[in-house]
Design a protein around this motif. Structure first.
Motif, PDB file in Angstrom:
ATOM      1  N   ALA A 124       0.820  -1.219   0.000  1.00 15.55           N
ATOM      2  CA  ALA A 124       0.000   0.000   0.000  1.00 15.55           C
ATOM      3  C   ALA A 124       0.850   1.264   0.000  1.00 15.55           C
ATOM      4  O   ALA A 124       0.451   2.294  -0.549  1.00 15.55           O
ATOM      5  CB  ALA A 124      -0.923  -0.010   1.220  1.00 15.55           C
ATOM      6  N   LEU A 127       1.415   3.190  -3.290  1.00 13.15           N
ATOM      7  CA  LEU A 127       0.219   3.556  -4.057  1.00 13.15           C
ATOM      8  C   LEU A 127       0.481   4.702  -5.021  1.00 13.15           C
ATOM      9  O   LEU A 127       0.153   4.610  -6.215  1.00 13.15           O
ATOM     10  CB  LEU A 127      -0.920   3.934  -3.107  1.00 13.15           C
ATOM     11  CG  LEU A 127      -2.153   4.573  -3.767  1.00 13.15           C
ATOM     12  CD1 LEU A 127      -2.810   3.589  -4.734  1.00 13.15           C
ATOM     13  CD2 LEU A 127      -3.150   5.051  -2.721  1.00 13.15           C
ATOM     14  N   PHE A 240      -7.439  -3.556  -5.810  1.00 15.67           N
ATOM     15  CA  PHE A 240      -7.038  -2.973  -4.527  1.00 15.67           C
ATOM     16  C   PHE A 240      -7.530  -3.887  -3.402  1.00 15.67           C
ATOM     17  O   PHE A 240      -8.709  -3.890  -3.051  1.00 15.67           O
ATOM     18  CB  PHE A 240      -7.620  -1.567  -4.388  1.00 15.67           C
ATOM     19  CG  PHE A 240      -7.075  -0.606  -5.396  1.00 15.67           C
ATOM     20  CD1 PHE A 240      -6.032   0.246  -5.063  1.00 15.67           C
ATOM     21  CD2 PHE A 240      -7.574  -0.559  -6.690  1.00 15.67           C
ATOM     22  CE1 PHE A 240      -5.502   1.126  -5.989  1.00 15.67           C
ATOM     23  CE2 PHE A 240      -7.053   0.311  -7.629  1.00 15.67           C
ATOM     24  CZ  PHE A 240      -6.005   1.160  -7.275  1.00 15.67           C
ATOM     25  N   LEU A 248      -6.516   0.160   2.702  1.00 16.02           N
ATOM     26  CA  LEU A 248      -5.744  -0.472   1.627  1.00 16.02           C
ATOM     27  C   LEU A 248      -4.654  -1.391   2.178  1.00 16.02           C
ATOM     28  O   LEU A 248      -3.877  -1.009   3.057  1.00 16.02           O
ATOM     29  CB  LEU A 248      -5.125   0.617   0.741  1.00 16.02           C
ATOM     30  CG  LEU A 248      -4.380   0.128  -0.500  1.00 16.02           C
ATOM     31  CD1 LEU A 248      -5.309  -0.659  -1.418  1.00 16.02           C
ATOM     32  CD2 LEU A 248      -3.772   1.318  -1.246  1.00 16.02           C
ATOM     33  N   ILE A 251      -1.775  -3.510  -3.725  1.00 12.20           N
ATOM     34  CA  ILE A 251      -2.286  -3.239  -5.067  1.00 12.20           C
ATOM     35  C   ILE A 251      -1.746  -4.298  -6.013  1.00 12.20           C
ATOM     36  O   ILE A 251      -0.527  -4.526  -6.067  1.00 12.20           O
ATOM     37  CB  ILE A 251      -1.851  -1.849  -5.572  1.00 12.20           C
ATOM     38  CG1 ILE A 251      -2.179  -0.773  -4.541  1.00 12.20           C
ATOM     39  CG2 ILE A 251      -2.509  -1.518  -6.896  1.00 12.20           C
ATOM     40  CD1 ILE A 251      -0.976  -0.207  -3.845  1.00 12.20           C
TER      41      ILE A 251
END
Length: 284
Positions: A124, A127, A240, A248, A251
């Motif tokens: 995360a 991101l 996600f 989160l 990804i």
């Protein structure tokens, strides 16, 4: 020239001793005691007529001189140890920087590989780095399905995610849509400011309550829902993965046409259930 060199070496040695003494005050005290003993023994030896006393005092003198030399050596070495410790700390810092650089290079290589077939997963914390790459590659379509915790949508977070999308909308007329998945209607109030940001930037927004996804036939997703995703153009998929609190986790970027089609069908089903939110504000 040799004399100057020798003098400079002596001065350098004296300065090193002084610096060492400043660092180790207990050595200074010991050195002072030994100096007094050595000086006293010399005076006693000179003034005494007794050979035994003279021999003893000179023995004390040479012993004091030897111990003083050892103390000076310890002082210098203690100073060197301090310098070595400082050097070790610098080496450790450099090693950490190299590790960070190595991780950044690895991430950069992964980002470059996003254009190829397959999938890659990122933590995360990366991101925004991933987002820049995705926005750079975006051509004309961006469809988002979002279930992330409303508290995660801070102003800074929103600005960093939406600004490049606005640029794509303004310059390349990209079709950008987002569907917010909410637990209940009260969550819309939390998202109201974020929704307004989207609409100002020209992003179409809709919402759907999560229970409708579970109640659809067949269910669109498993209960509990622990992911969101984005369809980018006709090939790129970003999933996600979320923690239980909907924050989160990681990804996953996938470049696989078959998997893309699967999520495209899911998105179409969700879009049929979603309610569009009319824009109450003008675009910027």
């Amino acid at each position: 020239m040799p004399t100057d060199t020798n003098n400079s070496k002596k001065i350098s040695t004296h300065q090193e001793i002084i610096r060492g003494l400043k660092v180790q005050p207990e050595y200074l005290f010991i050195f002072g005691v030994l100096l007094v003993l050595a000086t006293g023994s010399v005076l006693v030896g000179i003034t005494s007529n007794n050979p035994s006393v003279q021999l003893l005092t000179f023995a004390v003198f040479f012993t004091s001189l030897t111990v003083s030399t050892v103390v000076i050596w310890l002082v210098i070495n203690s100073r060197k140890d301090a310098n070595q410790l400082k050097l070790s700390e610098e080496v450790l810092k450099l090693s950490r920087r190299v590790d960070r650089l190595s991780n950044e290079i690895e991430s950069a290589c992964k980002l470059i590989n996003l254009v190829h077939y397959g999938s890659l997963t990122f933590p995360a914390e990366q991101l925004y780095t991933i987002w820049k790459k995705l926005m750079y590659d975006l051509d004309n379509k961006f469809y988002a399905f979002s279930y992330i915790n409303a508290d995660e949508w801070t102003q800074e977070h929103t600005r960093r995610l939406l600004s490049p999308l606005k640029s794509k909308i303004d310059t390349e007329y990209a079709d950008v849509k987002r569907i917010f998945i909410i637990d209940d209607l009260s969550e819309l109030q939390k998202l109201s400011e974020i929704i307004e940001y989207h609409q100002k930037y020209g992003i179409s927004v809709a919402y759907v309550e999560i229970k409708k996804l579970y109640e659809s036939t067949p269910p669109i997703c498993e209960n509990p829902l622990n992911f969101g995703f984005i369809l980018i153009d006709d090939m790129r998929l970003a999933i996600f993965h979320l923690h239980e609190n909907r924050k989160l986790k990681s990804i996953e970027i996938i470049s696989d046409r078959e998997i893309f089609k699967k999520y495209e069908k899911i998105y179409e089903r969700i879009r049929n259930l979603a309610k569009p939110l009319p824009s109450l504000t003008s675009r910027i």
